[in-house]
Write a protein that holds these residues in place. Structure first.
Motif, mmCIF file in Angstrom:
data_model
loop_
_atom_site.group_PDB
_atom_site.id
_atom_site.type_symbol
_atom_site.label_atom_id
_atom_site.label_comp_id
_atom_site.label_asym_id
_atom_site.label_seq_id
_atom_site.Cartn_x
_atom_site.Cartn_y
_atom_site.Cartn_z
ATOM 1 N N UNK A 1 -1.740 -9.787 2.755
ATOM 2 C CA UNK A 1 -2.312 -8.794 3.983
ATOM 3 C C UNK A 1 -3.679 -9.180 3.930
ATOM 4 N N UNK A 2 -4.376 -8.745 2.992
ATOM 5 C CA UNK A 2 -5.971 -8.641 3.254
ATOM 6 C C UNK A 2 -5.872 -10.664 3.707
ATOM 7 N N UNK A 3 -5.635 -11.821 3.338
ATOM 8 C CA UNK A 3 -5.552 -12.608 3.103
ATOM 9 C C UNK A 3 -5.465 -13.256 4.662
ATOM 10 N N UNK A 4 -4.689 -12.290 4.809
ATOM 11 C CA UNK A 4 -4.286 -12.615 6.602
ATOM 12 C C UNK A 4 -4.890 -12.477 7.268
ATOM 13 N N UNK A 5 -5.436 -11.343 7.316
ATOM 14 C CA UNK A 5 -6.254 -10.548 8.004
ATOM 15 C C UNK A 5 -8.117 -11.139 7.893
ATOM 16 N N UNK B 1 9.579 -3.696 8.139
ATOM 17 C CA UNK B 1 9.265 -2.479 7.388
ATOM 18 C C UNK B 1 8.385 -2.711 6.344
ATOM 19 N N UNK B 2 8.731 -3.178 5.430
ATOM 20 C CA UNK B 2 8.206 -3.366 3.993
ATOM 21 C C UNK B 2 6.450 -3.691 4.399
ATOM 22 N N UNK B 3 6.386 -4.682 4.683
ATOM 23 C CA UNK B 3 5.286 -5.203 5.198
ATOM 24 C C UNK B 3 3.856 -4.075 5.663
ATOM 25 N N UNK B 4 5.165 -3.067 6.776
ATOM 26 C CA UNK B 4 4.069 -2.532 7.964
ATOM 27 C C UNK B 4 3.737 -0.977 7.839
ATOM 28 N N UNK B 5 4.638 -0.581 6.049
ATOM 29 C CA UNK B 5 4.805 0.142 5.523
ATOM 30 C C UNK B 5 3.578 0.080 4.351
ATOM 31 N N UNK B 6 2.621 -1.209 4.326
ATOM 32 C CA UNK B 6 1.725 -1.529 2.897
ATOM 33 C C UNK B 6 0.143 -1.165 3.516
ATOM 34 N N UNK B 7 0.349 -1.254 5.024
ATOM 35 C CA UNK B 7 -0.567 -1.381 6.051
ATOM 36 C C UNK B 7 -1.497 0.326 5.421
ATOM 37 N N UNK B 8 -0.833 1.107 5.611
ATOM 38 C CA UNK B 8 -1.763 2.580 5.706
ATOM 39 C C UNK B 8 -2.584 2.063 4.032
ATOM 40 N N UNK B 9 -1.449 2.180 3.073
ATOM 41 C CA UNK B 9 -2.262 2.494 1.759
ATOM 42 C C UNK B 9 -3.769 1.204 1.530
ATOM 43 N N UNK B 10 -2.583 -0.221 2.395
ATOM 44 C CA UNK B 10 -3.861 -1.358 1.729
ATOM 45 C C UNK B 10 -4.998 -0.123 2.964
ATOM 46 N N UNK B 11 -5.185 0.288 3.266
ATOM 47 C CA UNK B 11 -6.436 0.721 4.254
ATOM 48 C C UNK B 11 -7.468 1.134 4.110
ATOM 49 N N UNK B 12 -6.534 2.892 3.106
ATOM 50 C CA UNK B 12 -6.527 3.999 2.445
ATOM 51 C C UNK B 12 -7.874 3.244 1.581
ATOM 52 N N UNK B 13 -7.109 1.910 0.912
ATOM 53 C CA UNK B 13 -7.621 1.784 -0.087
ATOM 54 C C UNK B 13 -8.921 1.412 0.152
ATOM 55 N N UNK B 14 -9.227 0.491 1.478
ATOM 56 C CA UNK B 14 -10.403 -0.024 1.046
ATOM 57 C C UNK B 14 -10.901 1.086 1.694
ATOM 58 N N UNK B 15 -11.022 2.056 2.605
ATOM 59 C CA UNK B 15 -11.834 2.746 2.765
ATOM 60 C C UNK B 15 -12.726 3.799 1.572
#
Length: 99
Positions: free
Chosen positions: A13-17, A47-61
């Motif tokens: 997901x980070x790579x895609x972004x 649903x699985x990919x969508x659920x990963x975004x909040x964690x990824x964003x929080x980790x980066x922040x």
């Protein structure tokens, strides 16, 4: 983010972004990456990919906040050691002041 605990979905997901930013010739920065991840989350149908975004964003922040905190001078002494002049103090009255 702890790279030793990184999972393939996070990396993908980070790579895609990043690729989306590059394809648009947009600046690649922490802020633009976070914005792109947020936009991707809003468009994601899986649903699985969508659920990963909040964690990824929080980790980066969290990583960015930690980096900012580490780089911020913690004391007046650090300012002096870096040769920085603090302008927030009022000039002291004394022999060096010209009136």
């Amino acid at each position: 983010m702890n790279r030793s605990k990184s999972d393939p979905l996070t990396d993908a997901l980070i790579g895609e972004a990043v690729l989306a930013l590059l394809k648009r010739k947009a600046p690649v920065s922490a802020g633009s990456l976070l914005a792109e991840l947020g936009a991707m989350e809003s468009r994601e149908l899986d649903a699985q990919r969508r659920a990963a975004f909040p964690r990824i964003i929080a980790d980066l922040q969290a990583v960015l906040a930690e980096k900012t905190h580490r780089e911020a001078p913690a004391s007046e002494q650090e300012h002096r050691e870096k040769g920085e002049i603090r302008l927030s103090k009022a000039p002291q009255q004394g022999k060096d002041n010209l009136h």
